[in-house]
Motif scaffolding. Structure first.
Motif, PDB file in Angstrom:
ATOM      1  N   PRO A  98       0.792  -1.232   0.000  1.00 46.18           N
ATOM      2  CA  PRO A  98       0.000   0.000   0.000  1.00 46.18           C
ATOM      3  C   PRO A  98       0.822   1.279   0.000  1.00 46.18           C
ATOM      4  N   GLU A  99       2.000   1.274   0.630  1.00 46.65           N
ATOM      5  CA  GLU A  99       2.795   2.495   0.717  1.00 46.65           C
ATOM      6  C   GLU A  99       3.770   2.656  -0.437  1.00 46.65           C
ATOM      7  N   ALA A 100       3.870   1.672  -1.314  1.00 40.72           N
ATOM      8  CA  ALA A 100       4.761   1.775  -2.474  1.00 40.72           C
ATOM      9  C   ALA A 100       4.314   2.927  -3.361  1.00 40.72           C
ATOM     10  N   GLU A 101       5.286   3.650  -3.918  1.00 40.52           N
ATOM     11  CA  GLU A 101       4.967   4.797  -4.753  1.00 40.52           C
ATOM     12  C   GLU A 101       4.428   4.324  -6.100  1.00 40.52           C
ATOM     13  N   ALA A 102       3.249   4.811  -6.460  1.00 35.12           N
ATOM     14  CA  ALA A 102       2.598   4.403  -7.704  1.00 35.12           C
ATOM     15  C   ALA A 102       2.805   5.410  -8.815  1.00 35.12           C
ATOM     16  N   ALA A 103       2.750   6.703  -8.497  1.00 25.91           N
ATOM     17  CA  ALA A 103       2.788   7.719  -9.539  1.00 25.91           C
ATOM     18  C   ALA A 103       3.394   9.010  -9.017  1.00 25.91           C
ATOM     19  N   VAL A 104       4.180   9.653  -9.886  1.00 28.25           N
ATOM     20  CA  VAL A 104       4.796  10.948  -9.584  1.00 28.25           C
ATOM     21  C   VAL A 104       4.444  11.883 -10.729  1.00 28.25           C
ATOM     22  N   ASP A 105       3.828  13.006 -10.394  1.00 28.89           N
ATOM     23  CA  ASP A 105       3.419  13.994 -11.396  1.00 28.89           C
ATOM     24  C   ASP A 105       3.790  15.370 -10.855  1.00 28.89           C
ATOM     25  N   GLY A 106       4.988  15.843 -11.214  1.00 29.19           N
ATOM     26  CA  GLY A 106       5.469  17.083 -10.630  1.00 29.19           C
ATOM     27  C   GLY A 106       5.687  16.913  -9.141  1.00 29.19           C
ATOM     28  N   SER A 107       5.051  17.763  -8.339  1.00 22.90           N
ATOM     29  CA  SER A 107       5.197  17.679  -6.879  1.00 22.90           C
ATOM     30  C   SER A 107       4.227  16.687  -6.246  1.00 22.90           C
ATOM     31  N   LEU A 108       3.287  16.154  -7.033  1.00 22.11           N
ATOM     32  CA  LEU A 108       2.290  15.226  -6.494  1.00 22.11           C
ATOM     33  C   LEU A 108       2.806  13.793  -6.568  1.00 22.11           C
ATOM     34  N   GLY A 165      -7.767  -8.428 -21.687  1.00 23.82           N
ATOM     35  CA  GLY A 165      -6.868  -9.581 -21.659  1.00 23.82           C
ATOM     36  C   GLY A 165      -5.673  -9.405 -22.569  1.00 23.82           C
ATOM     37  N   GLY A 166      -5.881  -8.815 -23.752  1.00 25.03           N
ATOM     38  CA  GLY A 166      -4.778  -8.606 -24.674  1.00 25.03           C
ATOM     39  C   GLY A 166      -3.773  -7.606 -24.148  1.00 25.03           C
ATOM     40  N   LEU A 167      -4.255  -6.495 -23.596  1.00 16.82           N
ATOM     41  CA  LEU A 167      -3.367  -5.488 -23.039  1.00 16.82           C
ATOM     42  C   LEU A 167      -2.604  -6.017 -21.829  1.00 16.82           C
ATOM     43  N   ILE A 168      -3.283  -6.794 -20.987  1.00 15.63           N
ATOM     44  CA  ILE A 168      -2.614  -7.368 -19.821  1.00 15.63           C
ATOM     45  C   ILE A 168      -1.546  -8.365 -20.253  1.00 15.63           C
ATOM     46  N   GLY A 169      -1.862  -9.185 -21.267  1.00 15.36           N
ATOM     47  CA  GLY A 169      -0.871 -10.134 -21.766  1.00 15.36           C
ATOM     48  C   GLY A 169       0.347  -9.437 -22.333  1.00 15.36           C
ATOM     49  N   ALA A 170       0.134  -8.366 -23.101  1.00 10.88           N
ATOM     50  CA  ALA A 170       1.253  -7.629 -23.677  1.00 10.88           C
ATOM     51  C   ALA A 170       2.067  -6.934 -22.593  1.00 10.88           C
ATOM     52  N   ALA A 171       1.377  -6.347 -21.606  1.00 11.84           N
ATOM     53  CA  ALA A 171       2.076  -5.661 -20.523  1.00 11.84           C
ATOM     54  C   ALA A 171       2.887  -6.640 -19.681  1.00 11.84           C
ATOM     55  N   THR A 172       2.330  -7.801 -19.443  1.00 11.78           N
ATOM     56  CA  THR A 172       3.054  -8.830 -18.694  1.00 11.78           C
ATOM     57  C   THR A 172       4.289  -9.285 -19.460  1.00 11.78           C
ATOM     58  N   GLY A 173       4.133  -9.439 -20.785  1.00 11.70           N
ATOM     59  CA  GLY A 173       5.274  -9.826 -21.607  1.00 11.70           C
ATOM     60  C   GLY A 173       6.394  -8.809 -21.537  1.00 11.70           C
ATOM     61  N   GLN A 174       6.042  -7.519 -21.623  1.00  9.50           N
ATOM     62  CA  GLN A 174       7.085  -6.491 -21.534  1.00  9.50           C
ATOM     63  C   GLN A 174       7.744  -6.496 -20.155  1.00  9.50           C
ATOM     64  N   HIS A 175       6.934  -6.618 -19.102  1.00 12.23           N
ATOM     65  CA  HIS A 175       7.487  -6.656 -17.747  1.00 12.23           C
ATOM     66  C   HIS A 175       8.490  -7.795 -17.604  1.00 12.23           C
ATOM     67  N   TYR A 208       9.490   3.971 -14.109  1.00 11.60           N
ATOM     68  CA  TYR A 208       9.320   4.245 -15.536  1.00 11.60           C
ATOM     69  C   TYR A 208       9.095   5.730 -15.789  1.00 11.60           C
ATOM     70  N   ILE A 209       9.588   6.236 -16.928  1.00 10.40           N
ATOM     71  CA  ILE A 209       9.116   7.512 -17.458  1.00 10.40           C
ATOM     72  C   ILE A 209       7.870   7.242 -18.289  1.00 10.40           C
ATOM     73  N   SER A 210       6.843   8.072 -18.105  1.00  8.47           N
ATOM     74  CA  SER A 210       5.638   7.996 -18.937  1.00  8.47           C
ATOM     75  C   SER A 210       5.440   9.366 -19.570  1.00  8.47           C
ATOM     76  N   ASN A 211       5.756   9.487 -20.856  1.00  9.49           N
ATOM     77  CA  ASN A 211       5.675  10.790 -21.513  1.00  9.49           C
ATOM     78  C   ASN A 211       5.158  10.729 -22.948  1.00  9.49           C
ATOM     79  N   LEU A 212       4.634   9.581 -23.365  1.00  7.10           N
ATOM     80  CA  LEU A 212       4.049   9.482 -24.701  1.00  7.10           C
ATOM     81  C   LEU A 212       2.609   9.995 -24.672  1.00  7.10           C
ATOM     82  N   GLY A 230       3.779  -3.484 -10.266  1.00 13.60           N
ATOM     83  CA  GLY A 230       3.773  -2.698  -9.044  1.00 13.60           C
ATOM     84  C   GLY A 230       4.845  -1.626  -9.014  1.00 13.60           C
ATOM     85  N   GLY A 231       5.223  -1.111 -10.191  1.00 18.17           N
ATOM     86  CA  GLY A 231       6.267  -0.103 -10.296  1.00 18.17           C
ATOM     87  C   GLY A 231       5.746   1.306 -10.114  1.00 18.17           C
ATOM     88  N   THR A 232       6.621   2.281 -10.401  1.00 22.21           N
ATOM     89  CA  THR A 232       6.315   3.691 -10.217  1.00 22.21           C
ATOM     90  C   THR A 232       6.329   4.405 -11.554  1.00 22.21           C
TER      91      THR A 232
END
Length: 504
Positions: free
Chosen positions: A23-33, A180-190, A200-204, A223-225
């Motif tokens: 629960p306390e793991a960092e999920a998202a960073v957006d500027g100061s938030l 299911g397709g998106l989860i399968g692809a995301a799991t494959g990349q992970h 991760y950087i998310s900027n696309l 469970g990354g950030t």
């Protein structure tokens, strides 16, 4: 921490899992938030309640125009939790482009959030939306209060998002991609790139499958950030990597090239990087060499919107020759093949079309039965339109697009082969090779290119350079050196604009 087993059925359920497990793991960073998984999960439930009050139900489309950031993330996952369908709208779109997306998807609501240097976004959206309600995404403070926990009614085969193709031929079509397709692809990349919770950087752009799958869900399933960058800037990317200790960095080639050529490269501390993945095309050898300097493992991946973004990856430790000349190996979890025009399988080394089937492919082009039917063979194989061949080492080499292949004087010329030869010149940054109607040859090979900062080159010099590696019929008849090649809103080269002569 291992991935949850069995895998959750919907995109949002991974957030629920990690809200309970870490629960306390960092999920998202957006500027100061900064949000933990517990807080993000609660905000998603708050947004679900707000959307429910607006009448959003299972199967409704929820559209949003926003920069990469927490409002985008909350909307994507809240739509999933309601069983609704997410539709991203690029805030750089013109009113007519916005209107096209809305006309195809018919969303029940159109949300928006602040975007750098897009002050008129809300008014543009309102003019394009007609009767569709246009509202700002509520802030975290505005969502506080008592709320019930929501559980998605969606199933793995239900459509989760609609992503519009780049529209290189005709108007863009909305690819309906399922949970299911998106989860399968995301799991494959992970599993290929990470194997653990990563930053991760998310900027696309948020309407791009690379944003939704590669730069969002592939992080969230582990469970990354997610560290958001609302607008791409080469210098700010490096500053963000250094400050936030980014570990996985996946971008399109143009972004990597701009970063590698920036004066700050080599001055910033990029030592936190563990995986760099090049998606959406090939980079040049000089750009790859600069990326190697970070010490991170470098991968290439291949895919397209219609296959949830990724069908293949290079192996860990792959040499430069493989990264520059192949797309790696097909992911064994997906059903793929290289086929001839008659549907029979190609032999090793024989050029054919990459085709895919099964859970990794789109369910339909939304509202376009004719386009959907045309996209598949009678046996259910998706036409990717990409020409490739299998090498003896098991890696796959792209030769070009079916519609981009040039027929010159009776010869087949594959643009990518010519581009690789031109890119090897030290002055060249990026290049597009294309065919132009010719009375003598049927089609003549032309190219447009941009040089590296401070560099220059002539057509005669490039012809001489290509003569060492290409047959004469493959060498472009014309080399157009331009200050900057046109690009799509997702940062990729706009090949259609180049082919149409739109070089500025």
């Amino acid at each position: 921490m291992p991935l949850p087993t069995p895998h959750p059925k919907t995109l949002d359920a991974f957030t629920s899992h990690y809200a309970a497990a870490t629960p306390e793991a960092e999920a998202a960073v957006d500027g100061s938030l900064r949000l933990s998984y517990a807080t993000l999960n609660l905000l998603i439930d708050f947004l679900c309640a707000w959307l429910d009050e607006k009448g959003i139900r299972r199967g409704d489309r929820v559209a949003i125009a926003a920069a990469p950031g927490i409002p985008y993330l909350m909307t994507l996952l809240a739509a999933s939790r309601l069983g609704a369908i997410y539709v991203g709208v690029n805030p750089r779109y013109s009113e007519s482009e916005i209107a096209h997306v809305l006309a195809v998807t018919k969303p029940a609501i159109l949300l928006h959030a602040p975007v750098p240097r897009e002050q008129d976004l809300a008014s543009r959206l309102s003019r394009a939306a007609g009767d569709i309600p246009v509202l700002p995404v509520p802030t975290a403070e505005g969502l506080a209060g008592q709320v019930a926990t929501h559980h998605s009614p969606a199933q793995p085969d239900d459509v989760a998002v609609i992503v519009f193709t780049s529209g290189s031929t005709g108007k863009p079509k909305g690819a309906a991609l399922h949970h299911g397709g998106l989860i399968g692809a995301a799991t494959g990349q992970h599993e290929h790139l990470d194997g653990e919770a990563r930053r991760y950087i998310s900027n696309l752009p948020i309407n791009h499958v690379g944003a939704i799958m590669n730069n969002t869900m592939a992080c969230v399933v582990g469970g990354g950030t997610l560290v958001f960058q609302p607008k791409f800037s080469p210098s700010e990317v490096m500053e963000l990597i250094e400050r936030e200790r980014i570990q996985t960095w996946l971008q399109v080639p143009a972004m990597f090239t701009m970063v590698a050529n920036h004066d700050d490269f080599g001055r910033r501390d990029l030592s936190s990087l563990r995986s760099i993945c090049i998606g959406g095309g090939a980079v040049s050898a000089p750009t790859l060499a600069r990326l190697r300097e970070t010490g991170a493992e470098v991968f290439v991946e291949y895919g397209q919107t219609e296959v949830m973004s990724s069908l293949s990856y290079s192996d860990p430790g792959a040499p430069d020759e493989v990264l520059l000349n192949t797309i790696g190996r097909f992911d064994p979890r997906f059903e793929t093949r290289i086929a001839r025009a008659d549907g029979t399988l190609c032999e090793e080394g024989e050029v054919g079309e990459i085709q895919a089937r099964g859970d990794c492919v789109l369910r339909s082009y939304w509202g376009d039965d004719a386009a959907t039917s045309e996209a598949f063979t009678a046996e259910g194989w998706l036409h990717t339109g990409d020409l490739a061949f299998l090498r003896p080492d098991g890696n796959v080499t792209i030769k070009g697009r079916l519609r981009e292949m040039i027929k010159s004087g009776g010869y087949n010329v594959y643009p990518r082969e010519v581009e690789v030869a031109i890119e090897s010149h030290p002055a060249v940054a990026e290049v597009v090779v294309y065919g132009v109607a010719d009375e003598v040859y049927g089609e003549a090979v032309h190219c447009a290119l941009e040089c590296k900062p401070g560099a220059s080159v002539t057509g005669d010099e490039l012809k001489a350079h290509c003569a060492g590696s290409l047959a004469n019929y493959k060498i472009p008849k014309l080399f157009a050196v331009v200050p900057a090649l046109p690009r799509l809103s997702n940062g990729k080269l706009d090949r259609a604009a180049v082919c149409n002569g739109e070089l500025g």
